[in-house]
Enzyme design. Structure first.
Site, mmCIF file in Angstrom:
data_model
loop_
_atom_site.group_PDB
_atom_site.id
_atom_site.type_symbol
_atom_site.label_atom_id
_atom_site.label_comp_id
_atom_site.label_asym_id
_atom_site.label_seq_id
_atom_site.Cartn_x
_atom_site.Cartn_y
_atom_site.Cartn_z
ATOM 1 N N HIS A 177 19.071 -35.990 -6.583
ATOM 2 C CA HIS A 177 18.357 -36.590 -5.445
ATOM 3 C C HIS A 177 16.854 -36.319 -5.509
ATOM 4 C CE1 HIS A 177 22.125 -37.685 -3.559
ATOM 5 N NE2 HIS A 177 22.572 -36.474 -3.853
ATOM 6 N N CYS A 189 0.825 -1.195 0.000
ATOM 7 C CA CYS A 189 0.000 0.000 0.000
ATOM 8 C C CYS A 189 0.868 1.257 0.000
ATOM 9 C CB CYS A 189 -0.947 0.099 1.190
ATOM 10 S SG CYS A 189 -2.043 -1.316 1.358
ATOM 11 N N LYS A 239 6.261 -4.172 -3.815
ATOM 12 C CA LYS A 239 7.691 -3.938 -3.668
ATOM 13 C C LYS A 239 8.134 -4.028 -2.216
ATOM 14 C CE LYS A 239 11.711 -2.665 -5.159
ATOM 15 N NZ LYS A 239 12.459 -3.747 -5.826
ATOM 16 N N GLU A 290 8.538 -14.517 -10.513
ATOM 17 C CA GLU A 290 7.898 -13.235 -10.202
ATOM 18 C C GLU A 290 7.341 -12.541 -11.422
ATOM 19 O OE1 GLU A 290 11.239 -11.247 -8.056
ATOM 20 O OE2 GLU A 290 9.656 -10.665 -6.675
ATOM 21 N N LYS A 323 13.336 -14.731 -9.803
ATOM 22 C CA LYS A 323 13.068 -13.655 -10.772
ATOM 23 C C LYS A 323 12.084 -14.144 -11.832
ATOM 24 C CE LYS A 323 14.151 -10.715 -9.311
ATOM 25 N NZ LYS A 323 14.921 -10.485 -8.111
ATOM 26 N N ASN A 365 -1.996 1.836 5.729
ATOM 27 C CA ASN A 365 -1.037 0.852 5.224
ATOM 28 C C ASN A 365 -0.609 0.023 6.424
ATOM 29 O OD1 ASN A 365 1.137 -0.521 4.079
ATOM 30 N ND2 ASN A 365 2.538 1.210 4.315
ATOM 31 N N GLY A 366 -0.922 -1.284 6.390
ATOM 32 C CA GLY A 366 -0.556 -2.144 7.518
ATOM 33 C C GLY A 366 -1.681 -3.115 7.823
ATOM 34 N N TRP A 369 -2.543 -2.912 -1.674
ATOM 35 C CA TRP A 369 -2.157 -4.319 -1.819
ATOM 36 C C TRP A 369 -2.992 -5.050 -0.792
ATOM 37 C CZ3 TRP A 369 -0.012 -8.227 1.195
ATOM 38 C CH2 TRP A 369 0.510 -9.318 0.497
ATOM 39 N N GLU A 388 18.110 -17.283 -7.127
ATOM 40 C CA GLU A 388 17.678 -15.933 -7.500
ATOM 41 C C GLU A 388 17.109 -15.932 -8.928
ATOM 42 O OE1 GLU A 388 16.946 -13.320 -6.119
ATOM 43 O OE2 GLU A 388 17.160 -11.699 -7.556
ATOM 44 N N ARG A 392 4.063 -0.219 -4.663
ATOM 45 C CA ARG A 392 3.786 -0.759 -3.328
ATOM 46 C C ARG A 392 2.481 -1.555 -3.276
ATOM 47 N NH1 ARG A 392 6.803 1.750 0.603
ATOM 48 N NH2 ARG A 392 5.306 1.109 2.158
HETATM 49 O O1 M6R Z 1 13.049 -4.804 0.681
HETATM 50 P P1 M6R Z 1 13.587 -6.152 1.021
HETATM 51 O O2 M6R Z 1 14.913 -6.422 0.398
HETATM 52 O O3 M6R Z 1 13.601 -6.426 2.486
HETATM 53 O O4 M6R Z 1 12.547 -7.156 0.365
HETATM 54 C C1 M6R Z 1 12.656 -8.535 0.508
HETATM 55 C C2 M6R Z 1 11.784 -9.253 -0.490
HETATM 56 O O5 M6R Z 1 10.456 -8.910 -0.310
HETATM 57 C C3 M6R Z 1 12.199 -8.914 -1.927
HETATM 58 O O6 M6R Z 1 13.541 -9.212 -2.166
HETATM 59 C C4 M6R Z 1 11.338 -9.692 -2.928
HETATM 60 O O7 M6R Z 1 11.620 -11.057 -2.848
HETATM 61 C C5 M6R Z 1 11.557 -9.122 -4.334
HETATM 62 N N1 M6R Z 1 10.292 -9.003 -5.002
HETATM 63 C C6 M6R Z 1 12.460 -9.965 -5.159
HETATM 64 O O8 M6R Z 1 12.566 -9.549 -6.477
#
Ligand code: M6R
Length: 612
Positions: free
Chosen positions: A508, A2, A607, A492, A489, A100-101, A74, A485, A27
């Site tokens: 395994h 949010c 984000k 996502e 990516k 927000n929260g 969100w 990673e 956000r």
């Molecule tokens: O802001 P942060 O680095 O603490 O966020 C952690 C994760 O939420 C963040 O890395 C998330 O996995 C990203 N969307 C990855 O691309």
């Protein structure tokens, strides 16, 4: 999680809020809305979908006002819909609020309110809190500020809220606990937002509101108080950020811009710290706490998502160079599993946003247990940066694309410098190896630049595999976290199911998935594991899996085994992860784009994850 914006002053509030919401859309983007106060007439408009849909909906509507609040959501409580969108209006129609929260004890408060005759038009915890405030105000005949203070003492959970009241047509009341709030100070006007991006073009003077603080904001007055009604002097800071940093600058997406910024963001991260010619690393946060760091019994790294992957790379590097045992924990798990933290332990917290609730809560717990917290954070002035005892910023600049890219390479560069600095002070590295690694790190921006020049090759590979339903990413040693990673990516931003695995572990279990339809990405640069990973490639090839490999320039064996390969410049194996991740970022980006996905705002994500 949010985004919130508020404005009070002589300008028209709606255009300021709308522009701010567009900047904060990273956000959350499942619905948005605004509440505008014109004298004492309160107009609330909200719409499911992205901010552009709200903008369209408001064409021709009355948006005249010099004060207003806006929200991009969100969803937590209640599905994305018009009625669950913020702002919410209280039962008597006199108050409007954005939040927000999460209010964790909302159910209990709601039951009390229902007993007192309240009914609700949404499924949100926010509407419950708002009506609770209204209920207290009505019953105690008190000011909104007083009612808010009483309500917040009963609330558990996290919040950043902005409230306006028809009876106070120039005042916004704000409060925060656990979710960020910045107030911009203009000339006869104030701006409120979740981060500085909606504020930056109007003023650089800002106040970061702290947890358990309340702000009473009028065009020419800002009063900060704590929940005990004591006044606090606002601490004004100057923003060190330019407008261009939060604009796309000619790129199709923020993600692509941020990937291509990496030569300069990594350079900025090293600048002023690493001096390869002099053989020095200058990091005040490390230097001032060097005894604590080099004598740590154990280092625990707490992070989430991509930042957690940076932590895994750091585990290998710190253990190798500093000979200190390292454990890497998902912050969310650490918090709830009664972990053992001893006073000699050092916690490294890694976070791009510095606001991730899971990490923040875990750190508070570790701090209570007496641990020393070293923050590796990108967002300057963020909550994690502020609760850390010491730290080092990644200096990657604002990261807007939901998929983290440049923040990750910044984290790796910082963590490498921290490890090198501890190792040389501790005497666990030879001068020769130290100098070699310093030079290698110094060369990274140039090598990243060289990789980016060949980005079109990855576009071709992405086109070839965009219709796959699954991917496997494999790596060994320092490149194992990069396989994780790469898979994250791709999930996502292309919605393709992907798994990252240690290449040797693949036999395994995951090897059962391999057939001619499965693309397998090998992160197989020339390192001490190279021969072993080549054997793993043979194993996949024997089962007709499609091999895409990230290899070192000059490798002649891997191309023969691969259906597609992408070469990167030679680098020491400790430095290689900063390079090998770049082609994987690009592969995901181009796959997402080829599938028509809004890569900057992929579904269900946000984000900054400010809820636990
Ligand atoms: O802001 P942060 O680095 O603490 O966020 C952690 C994760 O939420 C963040 O890395 C998330 O996995 C990203 N969307 C990855 O691309």
């Amino acid at each position: 999680m949010c985004g919130i914006v508020g404005y009070t002053g002589p300008k028209q509030a709606y255009p300021v809020i709308l522009k701010g919401l567009k900047r904060l859309e990273y956000r959350g983007y499942d619905s948005s809305g605004v509440a505008l106060l014109n004298n004492s007439s309160l107009n609330v408009y909200k719409k499911k979908g992205k901010v552009a849909e709200l903008e369209e909906f408001l064409i021709g509507k009355n948006v005249e006002a010099n004060i207003g609040i806006g929200h991009t959501r969100w969803a937590t409580h209640g599905e994305p819909s018009d009625r669950n969108a913020h702002p919410h209006t209280s039962a008597n129609g006199k108050l409007a609020m954005i939040h927000n929260g999460i209010i964790e004890n909302y159910a209990q408060i709601k039951t009390e309110l229902v007993k007192n005759g309240y009914s609700f038009t949404s499924d949100t915890d926010t509407e419950v809190l708002l009506n609770f405030i209204e209920y207290i105000q009505t019953n105690n005949s008190c000011s909104l500020e007083e009612a808010l203070r009483i309500a917040l003492k009963r609330v558990t959970g996290a919040y950043c809220i902005l409230l306006i009241e028809a009876a106070s047509p120039d005042t916004i009341i704000a409060a925060r606990k656990g979710s960020p709030l910045v107030i911009g100070i203009g000339k006869g006007e104030h701006f409120l937002a979740s981060d500085a991006s909606p504020i930056i073009e109007y003023t650089k003077e800002v106040v970061y509101v702290n947890d358990y603080e309340l702000a009473i904001v009028k065009p020419d007055e800002l009063i900060l108080k704590n929940l005990g009604n004591e006044t606090i002097t606002p601490y004004v800071t100057k923003l060190d950020m330019e407008l261009s940093a939060i604009e796309k600058g000619g790129y199709d997406h923020f993600m692509l811009k941020e990937i291509f910024e990496q030569p300069s963001t990594i350079y900025d991260c090293l600048r002023g710290r690493l001096d390869a010619a002099a053989g020095t690393i200058t990091m005040a946060g490390v230097q001032l706490n060097i005894e604590q760091l080099k004598n740590a019994n154990r280092i625990m790294i707490l992070a989430c998502g991509t930042s957690w992957h940076a932590g895994l790379v750091a585990e290998y590097i710190i253990e190798e160079l500093c000979r200190i045992p390292v454990e890497v924990e998902y912050a969310s798990e650490f918090r709830y599993r009664n972990p053992i933290v001893n006073p000699g332990d050092v916690i490294i917290a890694i976070s791009q946003s510095g606001e991730t609730a899971d990490t923040l809560v875990a750190l508070n717990k570790a701090k209570e247990d007496g641990a020393f917290i070293f923050g590796v954070v990108n967002a300057v002035g963020s909550s994690i940066a502020r609760i850390s005892h010491a730290g080092a910023y990644t200096h990657a600049g604002p990261e807007i694309g939901v998929a983290s890219t440049k923040a990750f390479t910044g984290q790796l560069a910082v963590l490498m410098m921290v490890a090198l600095k501890i190792a040389i002070e501790k005497g666990t590295i030879t001068q020769e190896r130290y100098t070699h690694l310093l030079n290698e790190l110094n060369d990274v921006p140039e090598k990243v630049d060289a990789i980016l020049k060949n980005s079109e090759e990855l576009k071709t590979i992405a086109e070839a595999y965009k219709d796959a339903s699954d991917f496997l990413f494999l790596g060994r040693g320092y490149n194992f976290p990069i396989a994780l990673e790469g898979a994250l990516k791709l999930k996502e931003i292309s919605y393709i199911h992907a798994e990252g695995y240690p290449a040797a572990e693949m036999k395994h279990g995951p090897i059962a998935l391999v057939d001619e339809n499965l693309p397998v990405v090998f992160v197989a640069t020339k390192d001490s594991y190279h021969e072993k990973i080549v054997s793993n490639m043979q194993e996949i090839k024997a089962r007709r899996g499609k091999i895409i490999s990230i290899i070192t320039d000059g490798d002649t064996i891997s191309p023969e085994l691969s259906n597609h390969y992408f070469s990167i410049p030679t680098a020491d194996e400790l430095i290689a992860p900063i390079l090998t991740v770049i082609p994987l970022q690009l592969l995901s980006y181009y796959t997402g784009v080829a599938k028509g996905i809004d890569v900057d705002k992929p579904r269900n994500l946000a984000k900054s994850v400010t809820v636990e």
